[in-house]
Design an enzyme around this catalytic site. Structure first.
Site, short mmCIF file in Angstrom:
data_model
loop_
_atom_site.label_atom_id
_atom_site.label_comp_id
_atom_site.label_asym_id
_atom_site.label_seq_id
_atom_site.Cartn_x
_atom_site.Cartn_y
_atom_site.Cartn_z
N ARG A 1 0.94 -1.16 0.13
CA ARG A 1 -0.05 0.01 -0.22
C ARG A 1 0.74 1.36 -0.03
O ARG A 1 0.49 2.31 -0.46
CB ARG A 1 -0.67 -0.12 1.06
N HIS B 1 0.47 5.43 -1.66
CA HIS B 1 0.36 6.35 -0.91
C HIS B 1 1.73 7.26 -1.08
O HIS B 1 1.66 8.60 -0.87
CB HIS B 1 0.25 6.12 0.67
N ASN C 1 -3.57 8.24 6.14
CA ASN C 1 -2.28 7.43 6.89
C ASN C 1 -2.38 7.27 8.19
O ASN C 1 -1.68 6.27 8.66
CB ASN C 1 -1.00 8.42 6.38
N HIS D 1 -6.57 -4.62 -3.35
CA HIS D 1 -7.39 -4.85 -2.01
C HIS D 1 -7.71 -6.43 -1.95
O HIS D 1 -8.49 -6.89 -1.27
CB HIS D 1 -8.62 -4.17 -1.77
C1 HEM Z 1 -8.93 3.64 -5.55
C2 HEM Z 1 -8.88 4.24 -4.50
C3 HEM Z 1 -8.48 3.55 -3.17
C4 HEM Z 1 -8.86 3.69 -2.00
C5 HEM Z 1 -10.27 4.77 -1.68
C6 HEM Z 1 -8.24 3.20 -0.95
C7 HEM Z 1 -8.70 3.23 0.35
C8 HEM Z 1 -7.82 2.35 1.43
C9 HEM Z 1 -8.49 2.17 2.76
C10 HEM Z 1 -9.45 3.20 3.37
C11 HEM Z 1 -7.89 1.07 3.26
C12 HEM Z 1 -7.98 0.53 4.73
C13 HEM Z 1 -7.01 1.75 5.72
C14 HEM Z 1 -7.56 1.50 7.20
O1 HEM Z 1 -8.62 1.28 7.24
O2 HEM Z 1 -6.88 1.52 7.82
C15 HEM Z 1 -6.82 0.66 2.26
C16 HEM Z 1 -6.12 -0.55 2.47
C17 HEM Z 1 -5.25 -1.08 1.51
N1 HEM Z 1 -5.10 -0.55 0.39
FE1 HEM Z 1 -6.22 0.88 -1.00
N2 HEM Z 1 -7.24 2.30 -1.76
C18 HEM Z 1 -7.19 2.72 -2.83
C19 HEM Z 1 -6.51 2.15 -3.80
C20 HEM Z 1 -5.28 1.35 -3.48
C21 HEM Z 1 -4.24 1.16 -4.38
C22 HEM Z 1 -4.07 1.66 -5.87
C23 HEM Z 1 -3.27 0.44 -3.73
C24 HEM Z 1 -2.07 -0.37 -4.21
C25 HEM Z 1 -1.74 -0.25 -5.32
C26 HEM Z 1 -4.13 -0.11 -2.51
C27 HEM Z 1 -3.36 -0.89 -1.40
C28 HEM Z 1 -4.04 -1.02 -0.32
C29 HEM Z 1 -3.71 -2.50 0.49
C30 HEM Z 1 -2.74 -3.56 0.38
C31 HEM Z 1 -4.50 -2.29 1.60
C32 HEM Z 1 -4.47 -3.03 2.88
C33 HEM Z 1 -3.25 -2.52 3.81
C34 HEM Z 1 -3.20 -3.22 5.19
O3 HEM Z 1 -3.55 -4.34 5.35
O4 HEM Z 1 -2.47 -2.83 6.01
N3 HEM Z 1 -5.06 0.68 -2.42
N4 HEM Z 1 -7.13 1.45 1.21
#
Ligand code: HEM
Ligand SMILES: *[C@@H]1O[C@H](CO)[C@@H](O)[C@H](O)[C@H]1NC(C)=O
Ligand SMILES: *[C@@H]1O[C@H](CO)[C@@H](O)[C@H](O)[C@H]1NC(C)=O
Ligand SMILES: *[C@@H]1O[C@H](CO)[C@@H](O)[C@H](O)[C@H]1NC(C)=O
Ligand SMILES: *[C@@H]1O[C@H](CO)[C@@H](O)[C@H](O)[C@H]1NC(C)=O
Length: 329
Positions: free
Chosen positions: A59, A63, A91, A190
């Protein structure tokens, strides 16, 4: 001496700000041959220690790259005169596993001091996270350098909310020349990892009026989410982003197609007719997803801006700041 010093500093700044050099595969093959192996090795150990950590590291590329290009800015700790990206709403209490990046950097500094940038580490580690959890493996372009600063404000202005709808996501991604297909494929990240109740409370209890959930959530799945995230409960509790959160596969898209997306920003990709065809395509064809995902990651990894840059020795601290800290102590 006094009159020369400002000029030297000025010249140094000019050199550092010189035009962004093109990235290329195998950038370290001559100057630090074991670099890519070292990153993968640390990621393998992280995966065994804590499966989720590799998703968390992956992730970080997103960011990092969306805020002033892929420059390791997301890794900088705050200083007395810099509020960094770690404080930004998307973040804080959310980005994690920075210690895995530190471990990679320490191993690389032993093998080849001062050679491998933190920005490149993020891109390599993201690739490895995907490859190690069952996803595609690919060659990444390298040669990035690290920023000297980070900005909480820039991150807050750019990073999308989990409440976002498809239209706003499409618009945001298009600002980075990422297509609708790129958006949907990259959201497939995701397929691994978890999110906090904090990110879905609005969706569960307010989205269509007081007490009313997003109607797109499948009813049985909504009951599960209500149990995981009761109103007034601990918003730091986490749930899986798809049904197989340690395996990089196309399950995420199959879940969306039956109303089992975790975030609003996930489910909206199926609700919206502009993105739904790609969700359908990827839910049926895992290889199409993998291909589009790799393309998206490469494009996202190419985002760069012109700015003063360096190879940091510690990913959390700009080198000049390292000198300050030494002088203060
Ligand atoms: C399209 C728009 C996106 C939104 C709105 C978004 C939003 C989020 C949110 C809200 C979370 C959980 C955060 C939390 O509750 O602490 C998350 C987790 C994650 N995001 Fe996204 N995300 C997006 C795109 C992406 C992209 C492009 C990637 C990587 C290429 C990505 C990779 C991840 C990963 C791997 C997690 C899990 C992280 C963990 O388990 O610690 N996301 N994302
Ligand atoms: C999508 O979100 C944007 C920004 O929050 C908002 O202005 C717009 O009205 C929303 N569009 C739809 C169709 O809900
Ligand atoms: C997107 O593409 C246009 C045209 O090729 C280019 O001028 C612009 O700098 C690109 N934007 C980004 C963020 O890469
Ligand atoms: C729901 O909306 C109300 C009124 O705007 C607000 O006070 C409350 O904090 C919101 N709750 C959630 C969980 O978003
Ligand atoms: C979540 O945990 C952090 C510490 O890790 C704490 O500061 C914060 O208040 C908690 N947030 C919620 C919503 O409980």
């Amino acid at each position: 001496m006094n009159s020369v010093l400002p000029w030297l500093l000025f010249l140094q700044l000019v050199t550092m700000a010189a035009a962004v050099e093109p990235l290329r595969p195998g950038f370290y093959s001559q100057i630090c041959p074991p670099a890519e192996l070292i990153v993968r090795d640390v990621m393998k150990r992280a995966l065994i220690r804590e499966p989720r950590s590799v998703a968390s590291v992956m992730r970080l590329q997103f960011h990092d790259c969306f805020v002033n290009g892929c420059d390791g800015s997301v890794l900088l700790d705050d200083t007395p005169d810099m509020l960094g990206e770690k404080l930004a709403l998307s973040n804080i209490n959310s980005l994690r596993s920075f210690e895995v990046v530190d471990e990679v950097k320490e191993a690389l500094e032993v093998a080849c001091p001062g050679i491998v940038s933190c920005a490149d580490i993020l891109v390599l580690a993201a690739r490895d996270a995907v490859a190690l959890t069952g996803g595609p493996d690919w060659e990444v372009r390298l040669g990035r350098k690290d920023s000297l600063t980070a900005s909480q404000e820039d991150s807050d202005n750019i990073m999308p909310s989990p409440r976002a709808n498809a239209t706003s996501l499409i618009n945001l991604f298009s600002q980075f020349n990422l297509s609708i297909k790129d958006l949907v494929a990259l959201s497939g990240s995701h397929s691994i990892g978890e999110a906090r109740c904090f990110s879905i409370m609005f969706r569960l209890y307010n989205q269509s009026g007081p007490g009313k959930p997003d109607p797109a959530i499948e009813p049985r799945f909504r009951e599960k989410l209500d149990q995981l995230c009761p109103l007034g409960g601990d918003e730091n509790v986490t749930g899986p982003l798809d049904a197989t959160p340690t395996v990089f596969d196309n399950r995420y898209f199959r879940d969306l197609a039956v109303g089992k997306g975790f975030l609003n920003s996930d489910q909206t990709l199926f609700t919206s007719p502009r993105t739904r065809p790609y969700v359908r395509l990827f839910s049926k064809d895992r290889d199409e997803f993998f291909k589009a995902f790799v393309e998206g990651m490469l494009k996202m990894g190419d985002l760069q801006i012109e700015q003063p840059r360096e190879i940091r020795t510690n990913c959390r601290v700009a080198n000049s700041r390292t000198v300050d800290v030494l002088m203060e102590s």
